[in-house]
Design a protein around this motif. Sequence first.
Motif, PDB file in Angstrom:
ATOM      1  N   ALA A  25       0.818  -1.203   0.000  1.00 57.80           N
ATOM      2  CA  ALA A  25       0.000   0.000   0.000  1.00 57.80           C
ATOM      3  C   ALA A  25       0.859   1.262   0.000  1.00 57.80           C
ATOM      4  O   ALA A  25       0.630   2.199  -0.788  1.00 57.80           O
ATOM      5  CB  ALA A  25      -0.938  -0.001   1.204  1.00 57.80           C
ATOM      6  N   ILE A  26       1.838   1.302   0.863  1.00 53.94           N
ATOM      7  CA  ILE A  26       2.668   2.495   0.984  1.00 53.94           C
ATOM      8  C   ILE A  26       3.507   2.708  -0.271  1.00 53.94           C
ATOM      9  O   ILE A  26       3.620   3.833  -0.790  1.00 53.94           O
ATOM     10  CB  ILE A  26       3.552   2.397   2.238  1.00 53.94           C
ATOM     11  N   LYS A  30       3.339   5.810  -2.900  1.00 55.89           N
ATOM     12  CA  LYS A  30       4.516   6.625  -3.208  1.00 55.89           C
ATOM     13  C   LYS A  30       4.694   6.791  -4.710  1.00 55.89           C
ATOM     14  O   LYS A  30       5.225   7.809  -5.171  1.00 55.89           O
ATOM     15  CB  LYS A  30       5.773   5.980  -2.615  1.00 55.89           C
ATOM     16  N   ARG A  31       4.235   5.795  -5.453  1.00 53.29           N
ATOM     17  CA  ARG A  31       4.380   5.815  -6.907  1.00 53.29           C
ATOM     18  C   ARG A  31       3.142   6.365  -7.607  1.00 53.29           C
ATOM     19  O   ARG A  31       3.006   6.236  -8.820  1.00 53.29           O
ATOM     20  CB  ARG A  31       4.717   4.407  -7.407  1.00 53.29           C
ATOM     21  N   GLY A  32       2.229   6.966  -6.835  1.00 57.02           N
ATOM     22  CA  GLY A  32       1.126   7.691  -7.422  1.00 57.02           C
ATOM     23  C   GLY A  32      -0.232   7.047  -7.380  1.00 57.02           C
ATOM     24  O   GLY A  32      -1.220   7.660  -7.789  1.00 57.02           O
ATOM     25  N   ALA A  33      -0.336   5.812  -6.917  1.00 62.32           N
ATOM     26  CA  ALA A  33      -1.635   5.135  -6.881  1.00 62.32           C
ATOM     27  C   ALA A  33      -2.484   5.652  -5.728  1.00 62.32           C
ATOM     28  O   ALA A  33      -1.972   6.120  -4.703  1.00 62.32           O
ATOM     29  CB  ALA A  33      -1.444   3.629  -6.751  1.00 62.32           C
ATOM     30  N   VAL A  58      -3.398   4.421   6.269  1.00 55.53           N
ATOM     31  CA  VAL A  58      -3.996   5.550   5.542  1.00 55.53           C
ATOM     32  C   VAL A  58      -3.351   6.862   5.977  1.00 55.53           C
ATOM     33  O   VAL A  58      -2.996   7.703   5.138  1.00 55.53           O
ATOM     34  CB  VAL A  58      -5.518   5.590   5.769  1.00 55.53           C
ATOM     35  N   ASN A  59      -3.189   7.042   7.276  1.00 52.58           N
ATOM     36  CA  ASN A  59      -2.576   8.270   7.779  1.00 52.58           C
ATOM     37  C   ASN A  59      -1.131   8.408   7.308  1.00 52.58           C
ATOM     38  O   ASN A  59      -0.667   9.523   6.993  1.00 52.58           O
ATOM     39  CB  ASN A  59      -2.633   8.301   9.302  1.00 52.58           C
ATOM     40  N   GLU A  67      -3.009   9.545  -1.542  1.00 53.52           N
ATOM     41  CA  GLU A  67      -4.450   9.446  -1.324  1.00 53.52           C
ATOM     42  C   GLU A  67      -4.807   8.018  -0.927  1.00 53.52           C
ATOM     43  O   GLU A  67      -4.384   7.063  -1.580  1.00 53.52           O
ATOM     44  CB  GLU A  67      -5.216   9.821  -2.593  1.00 53.52           C
ATOM     45  N   ALA A  68      -5.600   7.893   0.129  1.00 51.63           N
ATOM     46  CA  ALA A  68      -5.994   6.565   0.595  1.00 51.63           C
ATOM     47  C   ALA A  68      -7.235   6.661   1.460  1.00 51.63           C
ATOM     48  O   ALA A  68      -7.495   7.700   2.083  1.00 51.63           O
ATOM     49  CB  ALA A  68      -4.857   5.911   1.391  1.00 51.63           C
TER      50      ALA A  68
END
Length: 308
Positions: A25-26, A30-33, A58-59, A67-68
Amino acid sequence: MSELRFDGKVAIITGAGRGVGRTHAIELAKRGARIVVVDPGVALDGSGASAAPAEEVVNEIKALGGEAVASFEKVNDVAGAARMVELALDSFGGLDILINNAGTSVPELFDIQTLDQFRMLNEVHYLGTVYVTKAAWPHLCKARNARLVNTISEGPLGIHERGTGYGGAKAGVIGLTLTLAAEAKYHGVGVNGFAPRIATRLSAPDVLAHVYDRPAALFEKNMAMFPPELSSPAALYLAHESCKLNGVLLAAGGGLVLRMSIMENAGYKTDDISVESIAANIDQILDMSSATQFGIGATPFLPEPVKA
């Protein structure tokens, strides 16, 4: 080499509150997803619940400028699977990537493992993967260059004892992955499997001590040798639109990435088959020195989609 970016892509990752799912997730963020972090925060046996794991990830993503959103659904709940997909659509307008990562483990010898434990492991690993994929599939098919990554395991290969419940359930995920990949020609969705070799709570020293009947101290170094960060890149590669693999199973950990596959040899053929002839030629039947890829693995690249 140029960085593989995921700008504009929307990804659902189950079991993303901890372990390798958290790393997926992280790093994707970081790569834009844009990420739907799914994790109900349950214990390994499925009990309890906590919003903390998903919310913390998420935080962390938001603190990095990404965005998450958090989802606390369980993968083995059909309605919950549908809700996590709806959350992706409502929050980000689409779905491009699904990484089925949620899992649990109750390692025990076959004669001790209870039927309830077998049922729970199958509901989480196999049916959980089915439920989430079923809910996500129409949207993945609509997306351009969508990718499905199912977390599999080397466990079904019989690499250790006390693995019949977990290994049997993960074998179902392997079968689902390969057979769904065979349908990719209709939709253009790359479907692949990822087997992580990592040190998480599923493979903590006390768990491995129980599996192998050895002191926990012998396995403590695993935590440093097999961090999720040395495994996750293989899953991210499979999730990228530039990856044209389909029906491929990659195992990764400790900086090593390798392919798992199902092979078949030429075997032994005779017009006079019998129990005795099989016994007399068993060495030839078992010889895998000239084995070749079998099934979807023989054509491991995503074909151009065709109409059903």
